[in-house]
Design an enzyme around this catalytic site. Structure first.
Site, PDB file in Angstrom:
ATOM      1  N   HIS A 123       2.866  89.476  32.923  1.00  0.00           N
ATOM      2  CA  HIS A 123       4.602  90.090  33.350  1.00  0.00           C
ATOM      3  C   HIS A 123       5.324  89.139  32.489  1.00  0.00           C
ATOM      4  O   HIS A 123       4.946  87.944  32.113  1.00  0.00           O
ATOM      5  CB  HIS A 123       4.271  89.546  34.943  1.00  0.00           C
ATOM      6  CG  HIS A 123       5.665  89.911  35.766  1.00  0.00           C
ATOM      7  ND1 HIS A 123       6.711  89.084  35.382  1.00  0.00           N
ATOM      8  CD2 HIS A 123       5.867  91.099  36.327  1.00  0.00           C
ATOM      9  CE1 HIS A 123       7.518  89.869  36.273  1.00  0.00           C
ATOM     10  NE2 HIS A 123       7.238  90.927  36.904  1.00  0.00           N
ATOM     11  N   ASP A 200      -1.868  83.510  37.270  1.00  0.00           N
ATOM     12  CA  ASP A 200      -1.000  84.219  37.793  1.00  0.00           C
ATOM     13  C   ASP A 200      -1.536  85.220  38.956  1.00  0.00           C
ATOM     14  O   ASP A 200      -1.974  86.273  38.564  1.00  0.00           O
ATOM     15  CB  ASP A 200       0.223  85.102  36.930  1.00  0.00           C
ATOM     16  CG  ASP A 200       1.158  85.766  37.548  1.00  0.00           C
ATOM     17  OD1 ASP A 200       1.213  85.797  38.844  1.00  0.00           O
ATOM     18  OD2 ASP A 200       2.125  86.465  36.737  1.00  0.00           O
ATOM     19  N   GLN A 203      -0.613  89.324  41.810  1.00  0.00           N
ATOM     20  CA  GLN A 203      -1.247  90.737  42.043  1.00  0.00           C
ATOM     21  C   GLN A 203      -2.522  90.604  42.677  1.00  0.00           C
ATOM     22  O   GLN A 203      -3.330  91.689  42.668  1.00  0.00           O
ATOM     23  CB  GLN A 203      -0.990  91.925  40.969  1.00  0.00           C
ATOM     24  CG  GLN A 203       0.239  91.899  40.353  1.00  0.00           C
ATOM     25  CD  GLN A 203       1.314  92.865  41.505  1.00  0.00           C
ATOM     26  OE1 GLN A 203       0.826  93.574  42.342  1.00  0.00           O
ATOM     27  NE2 GLN A 203       2.617  92.782  41.325  1.00  0.00           N
ATOM     28  N   LYS A 226       4.961  89.450  48.085  1.00  0.00           N
ATOM     29  CA  LYS A 226       3.805  90.473  47.695  1.00  0.00           C
ATOM     30  C   LYS A 226       2.774  90.562  48.382  1.00  0.00           C
ATOM     31  O   LYS A 226       1.708  91.356  48.343  1.00  0.00           O
ATOM     32  CB  LYS A 226       3.281  90.238  46.330  1.00  0.00           C
ATOM     33  CG  LYS A 226       4.503  90.470  45.221  1.00  0.00           C
ATOM     34  CD  LYS A 226       4.130  90.452  43.809  1.00  0.00           C
ATOM     35  CE  LYS A 226       5.326  90.537  42.907  1.00  0.00           C
ATOM     36  NZ  LYS A 226       5.884  91.482  42.506  1.00  0.00           N
ATOM     37  N   CYS A 364       8.412  95.095  34.110  1.00  0.00           N
ATOM     38  CA  CYS A 364       8.297  93.822  33.494  1.00  0.00           C
ATOM     39  C   CYS A 364       7.180  93.436  32.767  1.00  0.00           C
ATOM     40  O   CYS A 364       7.039  92.213  32.527  1.00  0.00           O
ATOM     41  CB  CYS A 364       8.524  92.787  34.562  1.00  0.00           C
ATOM     42  SG  CYS A 364      10.116  92.836  35.576  1.00  0.00           S
TER      43      CYS A 364
END
Ligand code: PLP
Length: 406
Positions: A123, A200, A203, A226, A364
């Site tokens: 991202h 990261d 997700q 999220k 993104c």
């Protein structure tokens, strides 16, 4: 607790809504998830009855808010299995967390000619802060490529890692392809050369049980919104050793010990990294969201979402006029595709009018689109409250797109 989807859906008031006189089918969970009642009520109750700034007051409300905020930190610690609560830094989100590490780590450890490694499927939030650092320090950004099916080519790491590599930053689950990346393998390779790794988790946190100690990552970052929590909340997990060593990335109240015009000394962890009045109500509500997810069980959530993912992907494939992006396994909860011959934006507009909320565009992650030579995709992203019936409605909408534009 059993995974009773009908009962679960009642916890999310927005799912009862209609848009354009049709039931809302919300498949934009990769962008942000809807909020369950315990989170909504927590934010509301705080504003109605409990609001007070933390850490600075000695009065009842302030002490209660401080206690709730520090308990929220412990909830996050337990959720991601960190060793200590002071390894949890509350931030406004994943983007803020990564920028913080890129700044602090960069200031201390990155010099001209040094190298940072990211992947081709990041991202923008895990590309641009490193690029900015590289520009500041005249360092170089190196990239682990992925194959057309969406698998990271981790074998390339052997040649990408050099004596100048200072840090590797890698996306856990791709927000565009859904690929679940082998972060443990990357971390093992990196640690063999004493290179720290930032994962990261924007997700993955909502789909997969996370154990930062088993994973052995040096930093793990995610956003509250999220994982069914409020916007403007997020977490930077860092191993104690790193957080002790790194300089703060923001200065201001609360992060200090003694301030004089000659010199300022900093507060202990975690406060050293939390300058100013934090979004304490958000953090407390984020803990509520994590408790909600834990009460359902991440394994049950993952099972449910996986069934929907396979069901939806297969149905799409069978249509015969779809190109799927990100077919590699293991993957999680993201279906990225194009209706052949149809611009994704046009498809998204038609689907919206049928009550189906999907995202279209580059998500993104422009380098992913550059890999495939396309301008964007349609992305359906799943959450714990989605149903097979909703997947059917989504497939009907895709068929309608084809009849209108094909
Ligand atoms: N990283 C990934 C993988 C994401 O999917 C996102 C958001 O879509 C981000 C980072 C940025 O998160 P936020 O905008 O909440 O800071």
């Amino acid at each position: 607790m059993s995974f009773d989807i009908n009962a679960i859906r009642k916890d999310f008031p927005v799912l009862q809504r209609q848009v354009y006189n049709r039931p809302l089918v919300y498949l934009d969970n990769g962008a942000t998830t809807q909020k369950p009642l315990p989170v909504i009520n927590c934010v509301n109750d705080y504003h109605v009855l409990k609001n007070s700034s933390i850490h600075r007051g000695i009065h009842f409300l302030s002490e209660q808010a401080t206690e709730d905020y520090e308990n929220a930190r412990k909830t996050v610690q337990q959720f991601i299995h960190a060793a200590h609560p002071h390894e949890i830094i509350f931030t406004p989100g994943t983007t803020a967390s990564i920028n913080g590490v890129a700044f602090s780590f960069g200031e201390k450890y990155v010099n001209e000619g040094d190298e940072i490694i990211v992947t081709e499927m990041e991202h923008h939030a895990n590309i641009v802060p490193w690029q900015m650092l590289c520009e500041r320090k005249k360092a170089l950004l190196r990239v682990i490529p992925f194959s057309d099916s969406g698998l990271l080519r981790t074998e390339e790491l052997d040649s990408l890692i050099t004596p100048r590599t200072r840090l590797i930053a890698v996306i856990h689950v791709s927000n565009t392809l859904g690929t679940l990346n082998p972060v443990e393998e990357i971390i093992r390779k990196a640690h063999a050369f004493n290179i720290p790794v930032l994962v990261d988790g924007a997700q993955s946190i909502q789909h997969i049980p996370i154990d930062v100690q088993k994973m052995d990552c040096d930093f793990f970052v995610f956003s509250g919104h999220k994982v069914y929590g409020p916007t403007g909340t997020g977490v930077l997990y860092g191993k104690e050793k790193w957080l002790e060593e790194l300089p703060p990335f923001q200065g201001g109240g609360d992060m200090v010990d003694i301030v004089t015009f000659a010199k300022t000394t900093y507060n202990v962890l975690p406060f050293k990294f939390e300058a100013g009045t934090p979004n304490y109500i958000g953090a407390i509500a984020l803990a509520e969201a994590l408790r909600y997810v834990s009460s359902l069980g991440l394994d049950s959530i993952a099972d449910h979402e996986h069934q929907l993912l396979e069901y939806g992907s297969e149905k799409l494939n069978k249509l015969g006029f779809i190109t799927l992006y990100g077919t590699a396994r293991p993957k999680s909860s993201i279906i990225s595709f194009l209706v052949n011959g149809v611009h994704p934006y046009d498809a998204g507009m038609v689907m919206d009018k049928m009550g189906i909320a999907v995202r279209t565009g580059t998500h993104c992650a422009q380098p992913v689109m550059q890999h495939y030579g396309i301008g964007g995709t349609i992305r359906a992203s799943l959450a714990l409250y989605n149903t097979a019936g909703e997947i059917d409605a989504f497939i009907e909408a895709v068929k309608k797109v084809k009849t209108m534009f094909g």
